[in-house]
Design a protein around this motif. Structure first.
Motif, PDB file in Angstrom:
ATOM      1  N   SER A  16       0.814  -1.202  -0.125  1.00 49.67           N
ATOM      2  CA  SER A  16       0.137   0.074   0.081  1.00 49.67           C
ATOM      3  C   SER A  16       0.943   1.368  -0.128  1.00 49.67           C
ATOM      4  O   SER A  16       1.946   1.156   0.302  1.00 49.67           O
ATOM      5  N   VAL A  62      -9.098   0.342 -10.707  1.00 47.25           N
ATOM      6  CA  VAL A  62      -8.261   0.370  -9.460  1.00 47.25           C
ATOM      7  C   VAL A  62      -9.729   0.518  -8.573  1.00 47.25           C
ATOM      8  O   VAL A  62      -9.622   0.516  -7.370  1.00 47.25           O
ATOM      9  N   PHE A  66      -8.169   1.365  -4.578  1.00 48.85           N
ATOM     10  CA  PHE A  66      -7.912   2.653  -4.455  1.00 48.85           C
ATOM     11  C   PHE A  66      -9.029   3.473  -3.585  1.00 48.85           C
ATOM     12  O   PHE A  66     -10.193   3.483  -3.986  1.00 48.85           O
ATOM     13  N   MET A  81      -3.876   3.830  -1.744  1.00 44.22           N
ATOM     14  CA  MET A  81      -3.914   2.616  -2.773  1.00 44.22           C
ATOM     15  C   MET A  81      -3.445   1.263  -2.132  1.00 44.22           C
ATOM     16  O   MET A  81      -2.253   1.419  -1.293  1.00 44.22           O
ATOM     17  N   LEU A  84      -1.734  -2.932  -4.345  1.00 45.13           N
ATOM     18  CA  LEU A  84      -1.039  -2.674  -5.365  1.00 45.13           C
ATOM     19  C   LEU A  84      -0.338  -3.652  -6.566  1.00 45.13           C
ATOM     20  O   LEU A  84      -0.099  -4.869  -5.809  1.00 45.13           O
ATOM     21  N   ASP A  88       0.240  -1.005 -11.775  1.00 43.77           N
ATOM     22  CA  ASP A  88       0.159   0.275 -11.295  1.00 43.77           C
ATOM     23  C   ASP A  88       1.103   1.278 -11.329  1.00 43.77           C
ATOM     24  O   ASP A  88       1.212   2.310 -10.970  1.00 43.77           O
ATOM     25  N   TYR A  92       2.196   9.490 -10.926  1.00 38.96           N
ATOM     26  CA  TYR A  92       0.845   9.862 -10.521  1.00 38.96           C
ATOM     27  C   TYR A  92       0.758  11.350 -10.433  1.00 38.96           C
ATOM     28  O   TYR A  92       1.655  11.897  -9.786  1.00 38.96           O
TER      29      TYR A  92
END
Length: 114
Positions: A16, A62, A66, A81, A84, A88, A92
């Motif tokens: 995460s 997601v 997410f 998030m 994962l 991914d 971002y």
């Protein structure tokens, strides 16, 4: 106006991360906001959206993993998030907008190893 994104890093699959995006220079609660990502060789895509009224949408890939949120008192938006996956992996970006006016953060790298 400035958006400062942070929280990216390297994580193993299943792990995460929480991304943050702190805004200055705007009345934060008047703006819609979202997180986008761009993987190498791919177009930038919308990941999560949160309107000023609280409407939330996620890209299908997601959903359930997410969570987008905002703290108007701190002028900060978040992207939690979980679970994962290597797919991914991307840079971002956070974005806020109101009408035709928008502002982007500088991007933060998320790398998920398998």
């Amino acid at each position: 106006v400035q958006l400062q994104a942070s929280g990216g890093g390297l994580v193993q699959a299943g792990g995460s991360l929480r991304l943050s995006c702190a805004a200055t220079g705007i009345i934060f609660n008047l703006y819609a906001m979202g997180w986008y990502r761009q993987a190498p060789g791919k177009q930038r895509e919308s990941v999560a959206f949160l309107s000023s009224g609280g409407t939330i949408n996620y890209v299908d890939s997601v959903k359930g993993r997410f969570t987008i949120s905002r703290d108007n008192a701190k002028n900060t938006m978040y992207l939690q998030m979980n679970s994962l996956k290597p797919e991914d992996t991307a840079v971002y970006y956070c974005k806020v907008w109101r009408g035709k006016v928008d502002f982007w953060g500088q991007g933060t790298q998320v790398t998920v190893s398998s």
